[in-house]
Scaffold this motif. Structure first.
Motif, mmCIF file in Angstrom:
data_model
loop_
_atom_site.group_PDB
_atom_site.id
_atom_site.type_symbol
_atom_site.label_atom_id
_atom_site.label_comp_id
_atom_site.label_asym_id
_atom_site.label_seq_id
_atom_site.Cartn_x
_atom_site.Cartn_y
_atom_site.Cartn_z
ATOM 1 N N LEU A 296 0.778 -1.176 0.173
ATOM 2 C CA LEU A 296 0.049 0.072 -0.056
ATOM 3 C C LEU A 296 0.912 1.180 -0.160
ATOM 4 C CD1 LEU A 296 -2.571 -1.354 2.572
ATOM 5 C CD2 LEU A 296 -2.951 -0.726 -0.046
ATOM 6 N N ASN A 299 2.318 1.981 -3.179
ATOM 7 C CA ASN A 299 1.253 2.631 -4.241
ATOM 8 C C ASN A 299 1.166 4.203 -4.024
ATOM 9 O OD1 ASN A 299 -0.087 0.612 -6.039
ATOM 10 N ND2 ASN A 299 -0.150 -0.473 -4.302
ATOM 11 N N SER A 300 0.964 4.493 -2.733
ATOM 12 C CA SER A 300 1.036 5.881 -2.482
ATOM 13 C C SER A 300 2.232 6.685 -2.493
ATOM 14 C CB SER A 300 0.677 6.139 -0.831
ATOM 15 O OG SER A 300 -0.660 5.390 -0.354
ATOM 16 N N ALA A 303 1.972 7.351 -6.363
ATOM 17 C CA ALA A 303 1.116 8.043 -6.717
ATOM 18 C C ALA A 303 1.531 9.656 -6.319
ATOM 19 C CB ALA A 303 -0.426 8.048 -5.986
ATOM 20 N N ASP A 335 -3.112 9.342 0.902
ATOM 21 C CA ASP A 335 -1.937 10.053 0.269
ATOM 22 C C ASP A 335 -2.745 11.146 -0.582
ATOM 23 O OD1 ASP A 335 -2.526 9.196 -2.670
ATOM 24 O OD2 ASP A 335 -2.228 7.193 -1.929
ATOM 25 N N GLY A 339 -5.503 10.831 -6.549
ATOM 26 C CA GLY A 339 -6.738 10.024 -6.430
ATOM 27 C C GLY A 339 -6.685 9.093 -7.814
ATOM 28 N N ILE A 340 -7.918 8.336 -7.876
ATOM 29 C CA ILE A 340 -8.027 7.506 -9.048
ATOM 30 C C ILE A 340 -9.346 7.772 -9.766
ATOM 31 C CG2 ILE A 340 -8.538 4.963 -9.862
ATOM 32 C CD1 ILE A 340 -7.279 4.513 -6.800
ATOM 33 N N TYR A 353 -4.647 -4.311 -13.378
ATOM 34 C CA TYR A 353 -4.069 -2.798 -12.926
ATOM 35 C C TYR A 353 -2.700 -2.767 -12.774
ATOM 36 C CZ TYR A 353 -4.378 1.461 -10.619
ATOM 37 O OH TYR A 353 -4.277 2.765 -10.197
ATOM 38 N N LEU A 381 -2.390 -5.422 -5.533
ATOM 39 C CA LEU A 381 -3.468 -4.846 -4.859
ATOM 40 C C LEU A 381 -4.449 -6.086 -4.416
ATOM 41 C CD1 LEU A 381 -4.606 -1.246 -5.626
ATOM 42 C CD2 LEU A 381 -3.531 -2.122 -3.451
ATOM 43 N N LEU A 397 -10.463 0.733 -0.827
ATOM 44 C CA LEU A 397 -9.966 2.240 -1.054
ATOM 45 C C LEU A 397 -10.904 3.183 -1.411
ATOM 46 C CD1 LEU A 397 -7.099 0.736 -1.404
ATOM 47 C CD2 LEU A 397 -7.217 1.480 -3.726
ATOM 48 N N THR A 405 -6.040 9.315 -2.315
ATOM 49 C CA THR A 405 -6.577 8.165 -1.923
ATOM 50 C C THR A 405 -6.434 7.740 -0.486
ATOM 51 O OG1 THR A 405 -6.025 7.443 -4.337
ATOM 52 C CG2 THR A 405 -6.732 5.901 -2.708
ATOM 53 N N ALA A 407 -6.611 4.351 1.900
ATOM 54 C CA ALA A 407 -6.628 2.923 1.844
ATOM 55 C C ALA A 407 -7.089 2.433 3.336
ATOM 56 C CB ALA A 407 -5.412 2.146 1.322
HETATM 57 C C1 W6P Z 1 -3.464 5.988 -5.424
HETATM 58 C C2 W6P Z 1 -3.576 4.382 -6.215
HETATM 59 C C3 W6P Z 1 -3.577 3.681 -4.974
HETATM 60 C C4 W6P Z 1 -3.564 2.351 -4.944
HETATM 61 C C5 W6P Z 1 -3.457 1.733 -3.532
HETATM 62 C C6 W6P Z 1 -2.921 2.480 -2.283
HETATM 63 C C7 W6P Z 1 -2.960 3.934 -2.620
HETATM 64 C C8 W6P Z 1 -3.137 4.449 -3.733
HETATM 65 N N1 W6P Z 1 -2.849 5.743 -4.223
HETATM 66 O O1 W6P Z 1 -3.267 6.932 -6.423
#
Ligand code: W6P
Length: 422
Positions: A296, A299-300, A303, A335, A339-340, A353, A381, A397, A405, A407
């Protein structure tokens, strides 16, 4: 049909055991059976695994043979299926303690496998007395059994990568066949069919359980032979009864930041701030917790760096908030990585993904070697959520497009939820 590498008798044994139910184990049971190991509990634990592992392996062999959309025909899937069959055979051929000349009286003294009211096998009876402490034949069997399951665990190390390769082989097959399975009318890539998606969820969940069983058994056997290890008093096998969340989070943050620095060539990178009750201690498998937090946080970090740029002089912090409830410990990782988009949210949990183009192709170019660890096969993920669910937790999420985002990692404190066995 290609002739099987395995004998018809063995394959018949596989079919037979695939019909027997798997026995789920809870975190609490793992600990009950593993604390204060005695020769009796070690033997009973090993016999349980010798009984249970072939059943779980057989279930996977049969499922790997019957996958939807022709996935079973892909060479990489066949390789993985052969590993499962080979491991089944290894356990099948392993003699029982009796054939090692373990005195029958000793085994009888330790009691026969018990059955409960439903007739299910119950190998563990903590109230049974401990008999002889030094039976060389028993020791020999235990140690051969441990060698066998350690080899099995090693054999299956490349499974995630090889199954991902198999999925890629199917996509390439579709591309050659100009199959509509690959792209929609606008040419946009389609996610995997749901049947394949659910197979992968079941398959990796089962793998987590099998590796838990082996890891726990190997560790318990080894520690039963060694003097007590200072600093490991609160371990039962690979489970730590007082896993310190702050400690694991700090280590996962260090590891994720190191990868981030190497990958982007930034100095330091975004900071990760731990806030709230980070010193909570609870029963968990530290390596699982590390794996989830590391994934996690990576990923943050990705991003944040990609939104604010590698040359940004002050990235927004990533915040890790810990809350302790009666049922759950919840860890929120926030974070400000932009975002998504909401339309992309369902894709997050699919085994595709990823931003990497074709991450499975080994590349000799030093730059892509260098850039390898930040993004894997796009399986991070979904597999992290399986780890959370394995002991009764979950992962969610929530995204704010244009901002960041959150989590939410929920871990169950109740520890009596059983393994979800597909
Ligand atoms: C993002 C995409 C994501 C996936 C998992 C955890 C955090 C984040 N932040 O932008």
């Amino acid at each position: 049909m290609v002739a099987s590498k395995f004998s018809p008798t063995l394959l018949e044994a596989v079919r037979k055991l695939a019909l027997q139910p798997q026995t789920p184990v809870s975190l609490k049971q793992f600990v009950e059976f593993g604390h204060k190991p005695s020769p009796m509990t070690i033997l009973r634990g090993n016999q349980f695994v010798q009984h249970e592992l072939p059943i779980r392996l057989a279930h996977r062999v049969v499922e790997l043979e019957n996958l939807p959309h022709g996935l079973s025909d892909m060479p990489s899937i066949q390789r993985v299926k052969d590993w499962y069959t080979q491991s089944f055979e290894d356990l099948h051929n392993l003699p029982t303690p009796e054939t090692y000349g373990v005195p029958i009286k000793t085994l009888q003294g330790m009691g026969k496998p018990l059955t409960d009211a439903s007739g299910a096998l119950k190998y563990f009876n903590p109230s049974m007395p401990t008999y002889a402490n030094d039976i060389p034949e028993l020791d020999a069997w235990n140690s051969d059994f441990i060698k066998c399951i350690e080899q099995i665990k090693r054999r299956h190390d490349p499974t995630v990568k090889t199954v991902a390769q198999g999925v890629l082989e199917l996509k390439q097959h579709w591309a050659r066949a100009k199959s509509p399975m690959l792209k929609n009318v606008t040419g946009a890539p389609l996610p995997l069919p749901t049947a394949i998606q659910s197979f992968l969820d079941r398959f990796y969940m089962s793998r987590i359980g099998i590796r838990m069983l082996i890891g726990q058994t190997v560790t318990l056997n080894k520690s039963s032979k060694d003097p007590p290890q200072p600093g490991r008093e609160d371990y039962v096998g690979i489970i730590r009864t007082r896993t310190n969340l702050g400690q694991v989070a700090w280590e996962a943050a260090q590891d994720a930041r190191t990868i981030c620095q190497d990958y982007y060539g930034v100095w330091g990178g975004p900071e990760i701030k731990l806030v709230g009750k980070t010193d909570v201690e609870f029963m968990y498998v530290p390596s699982h917790l590390h794996h989830m937090l590391f994934e996690l946080l990576k990923n943050s970090l990705r991003a944040v760096v990609e939104r604010h740029g590698v040359d940004c002089d002050e990235w927004p912090d990533i915040k890790v908030v810990v809350a302790e409830g009666k049922e759950d410990i919840t860890i929120k990782i926030s974070d400000e990585g932009g975002g998504i988009p909401r339309s992309g949210m369902p894709l997050i949990w699919t085994y595709m993904y990823t931003t990497a183009e074709n991450p499975l192709v080994e590349d000799t170019d030093s730059r892509s070697d260098f850039r390898a660890p930040m993004a894997g096969y796009g399986y991070g993920l979904p597999i992290t959520r399986l780890y959370a669910r394995y002991f009764g937790g979950d992962l969610r999420l929530i995204s704010m497009e244009g901002y960041g985002t959150d989590a939410y990692l929920h871990l169950s404190r109740l520890s009596d939820s059983e393994e979800p066995l597909p």
